[in-house]
Design an enzyme around this catalytic site. Sequence first.
Site, PDB file in Angstrom:
ATOM      1  N   ASP A  60      56.196  49.157 -31.347  1.00  0.00           N
ATOM      2  CA  ASP A  60      55.516  49.726 -30.181  1.00  0.00           C
ATOM      3  C   ASP A  60      55.730  51.237 -30.256  1.00  0.00           C
ATOM      4  O   ASP A  60      56.534  51.725 -31.082  1.00  0.00           O
ATOM      5  CB  ASP A  60      56.128  49.130 -28.902  1.00  0.00           C
ATOM      6  CG  ASP A  60      55.439  49.606 -27.624  1.00  0.00           C
ATOM      7  OD1 ASP A  60      54.333  50.179 -27.701  1.00  0.00           O
ATOM      8  OD2 ASP A  60      56.029  49.411 -26.527  1.00  0.00           O
ATOM      9  N   ARG A  92      49.888  47.607 -12.279  1.00  0.00           N
ATOM     10  CA  ARG A  92      50.496  48.354 -13.386  1.00  0.00           C
ATOM     11  C   ARG A  92      51.074  49.644 -12.836  1.00  0.00           C
ATOM     12  O   ARG A  92      50.386  50.385 -12.122  1.00  0.00           O
ATOM     13  CB  ARG A  92      49.462  48.683 -14.473  1.00  0.00           C
ATOM     14  CG  ARG A  92      49.973  49.724 -15.462  1.00  0.00           C
ATOM     15  CD  ARG A  92      49.108  49.927 -16.664  1.00  0.00           C
ATOM     16  NE  ARG A  92      49.200  48.815 -17.578  1.00  0.00           N
ATOM     17  CZ  ARG A  92      49.010  48.898 -18.896  1.00  0.00           C
ATOM     18  NH1 ARG A  92      48.742  50.078 -19.448  1.00  0.00           N
ATOM     19  NH2 ARG A  92      49.090  47.847 -19.676  1.00  0.00           N
ATOM     20  N   GLN A 145      51.662  40.986 -21.912  1.00  0.00           N
ATOM     21  CA  GLN A 145      51.610  41.353 -23.332  1.00  0.00           C
ATOM     22  C   GLN A 145      52.328  40.293 -24.169  1.00  0.00           C
ATOM     23  O   GLN A 145      51.831  39.844 -25.202  1.00  0.00           O
ATOM     24  CB  GLN A 145      52.271  42.720 -23.547  1.00  0.00           C
ATOM     25  CG  GLN A 145      52.279  43.170 -25.000  1.00  0.00           C
ATOM     26  CD  GLN A 145      50.884  43.403 -25.541  1.00  0.00           C
ATOM     27  OE1 GLN A 145      50.097  44.114 -24.935  1.00  0.00           O
ATOM     28  NE2 GLN A 145      50.547  42.787 -26.674  1.00  0.00           N
ATOM     29  N   ARG A 156      44.769  39.124 -25.333  1.00  0.00           N
ATOM     30  CA  ARG A 156      45.093  39.567 -23.968  1.00  0.00           C
ATOM     31  C   ARG A 156      44.113  38.926 -22.981  1.00  0.00           C
ATOM     32  O   ARG A 156      44.486  38.580 -21.873  1.00  0.00           O
ATOM     33  CB  ARG A 156      44.998  41.099 -23.850  1.00  0.00           C
ATOM     34  CG  ARG A 156      45.906  41.915 -24.779  1.00  0.00           C
ATOM     35  CD  ARG A 156      47.372  41.651 -24.557  1.00  0.00           C
ATOM     36  NE  ARG A 156      47.752  41.784 -23.164  1.00  0.00           N
ATOM     37  CZ  ARG A 156      47.910  42.945 -22.513  1.00  0.00           C
ATOM     38  NH1 ARG A 156      47.770  44.085 -23.137  1.00  0.00           N
ATOM     39  NH2 ARG A 156      48.256  42.963 -21.229  1.00  0.00           N
ATOM     40  N   CYS A 202      51.481  46.046 -29.798  1.00  0.00           N
ATOM     41  CA  CYS A 202      50.774  45.828 -28.524  1.00  0.00           C
ATOM     42  C   CYS A 202      49.584  46.765 -28.371  1.00  0.00           C
ATOM     43  O   CYS A 202      48.658  46.463 -27.627  1.00  0.00           O
ATOM     44  CB  CYS A 202      51.741  45.998 -27.369  1.00  0.00           C
ATOM     45  SG  CYS A 202      52.564  47.598 -27.364  1.00  0.00           S
ATOM     46  N   HIS A 213      56.613  43.857 -19.476  1.00  0.00           N
ATOM     47  CA  HIS A 213      55.174  43.731 -19.748  1.00  0.00           C
ATOM     48  C   HIS A 213      54.883  42.257 -20.105  1.00  0.00           C
ATOM     49  O   HIS A 213      54.567  41.923 -21.246  1.00  0.00           O
ATOM     50  CB  HIS A 213      54.791  44.661 -20.902  1.00  0.00           C
ATOM     51  CG  HIS A 213      53.325  44.930 -21.025  1.00  0.00           C
ATOM     52  ND1 HIS A 213      52.381  44.425 -20.139  1.00  0.00           N
ATOM     53  CD2 HIS A 213      52.608  45.647 -21.948  1.00  0.00           C
ATOM     54  CE1 HIS A 213      51.179  44.829 -20.511  1.00  0.00           C
ATOM     55  NE2 HIS A 213      51.285  45.571 -21.592  1.00  0.00           N
TER      56      HIS A 213
HETATM   57  N1   CP Z   1      48.923  46.743 -24.744  1.00  0.00           N
HETATM   58  C1   CP Z   1      48.511  47.277 -23.585  1.00  0.00           C
HETATM   59  O1   CP Z   1      49.005  46.961 -22.508  1.00  0.00           O
HETATM   60  O2   CP Z   1      47.492  48.150 -23.717  1.00  0.00           O
HETATM   61  P1   CP Z   1      46.872  49.050 -22.559  1.00  0.00           P
HETATM   62  O3   CP Z   1      47.912  50.063 -22.179  1.00  0.00           O
HETATM   63  O4   CP Z   1      45.655  49.647 -23.187  1.00  0.00           O
HETATM   64  O5   CP Z   1      46.539  48.148 -21.402  1.00  0.00           O
HETATM   65  N1  NVA Z   2      55.804  50.556 -24.129  1.00  0.00           N
HETATM   66  C1  NVA Z   2      54.463  51.037 -23.919  1.00  0.00           C
HETATM   67  C2  NVA Z   2      53.498  49.900 -23.900  1.00  0.00           C
HETATM   68  C3  NVA Z   2      52.072  50.286 -23.743  1.00  0.00           C
HETATM   69  C4  NVA Z   2      51.161  49.100 -23.724  1.00  0.00           C
HETATM   70  C5  NVA Z   2      54.382  51.830 -22.631  1.00  0.00           C
HETATM   71  O1  NVA Z   2      54.962  51.392 -21.628  1.00  0.00           O
HETATM   72  O2  NVA Z   2      53.758  52.890 -22.616  1.00  0.00           O
END
Ligand code: CP
Ligand code: NVA
Length: 335
Positions: A234, A111, A141, A317, A278, A138
């Site tokens: 989101d 990540r 997700q 998830r 999400c 992502h």
């Molecule tokens: N939806 C999601 O990716 O959540 P986190 O940022 O908590 O992993």
């Molecule tokens: N679009 C958001 C998703 C978090 C799960 C981000 O990248 O912060």
Amino acid sequence: MTGNTKCLRGRSLLTLMDLTGEELKALLDLAARLKERRAHARRDGLLRYRTIALLFEKSSTRTRCAFVTAAAEEGATAEYLGLHDIHLGSKESLPDTARVLGRMFDGLAFRGYQHDTVVQLARHAGIPVWNALTDDWHPTQALADLQTIRETFGTLQGLRISYCGDGRNNVVKSLILGAAKCGMHLVDCTPPQLAPDPSWIKEMDRCAQAAGGSIRVIHEPLEAVAGANVLYTDVWASMGEELQFNERVELLRPYQVTMDMASATGNLENGRLIFLHCLPAFHNHATDVTREIGALEVSDEVFEAPFSRVFDQAENRVHTIKALMVASLESEEIK
Ligand code: CP
Ligand code: NVA
């Protein structure tokens, strides 16, 4: 249960472009089977003795915990490597770190910020690499989003998703890819300033149409949600976009998902509507960010409504990430 994930062995998942529609559906089938087994407290050790590295530059609740619990439930060990825990970037290059991790672990989840980092990791590690979120995509997700929609409606084909908010972030772009591959109709409702590249939308629409769906961008919220089975939103400023927060709030206020929008779908009364996010979500005054300004991308009423499936989606998830790891790493046919 249909679908064979054998073809995914040894493969990485960097975006949903890496999967055909058939492979994507096979992965969702496997996730459904694994969810069913877990409901019956079956732990089959499908990942027994496997080791998973979680290399995370950005914070995470769901994704990190889904990898850790999914691994543990099937007998694997996951090691969390946070931004300041290893030498990457300060004393060691990305290719060197990738090659070292590839000699020690069976799989690697990343990540972080630049999508190219996960591409480089996959190029050099020699083991399956899974994108656990980058600035651009992502994919894990979207797998959970599709599983949640499919278990609610029994199908994906022909269903209508209306996404309202920042129209070109990692979450909506992954959802667009998934929806197109599964023959769904998706409307990305966003102001012109945040609309995705029109040529990419055209390409996604062609892909969706080949599977019986469509992808469109619409700027007017009440028009965009008509007929929707899924309302999705989101955060308005993603991780790494903190400096744009104030301007995004101003720009996206009219795109907050509200009960008026839910009514405008025409599917609230007949039970053919769900709300997804999400997470994490700014739906009330209970965070440092919203203490003063209140709900942002979704009203508290919608977030807490009976048609909100956000916590099923969060649970999914685990099942989808487990399916991904099992499909990439398991060497035996799964019975
Ligand atoms: N939806 C999601 O990716 O959540 P986190 O940022 O908590 O992993
Ligand atoms: N679009 C958001 C998703 C978090 C799960 C981000 O990248 O912060």
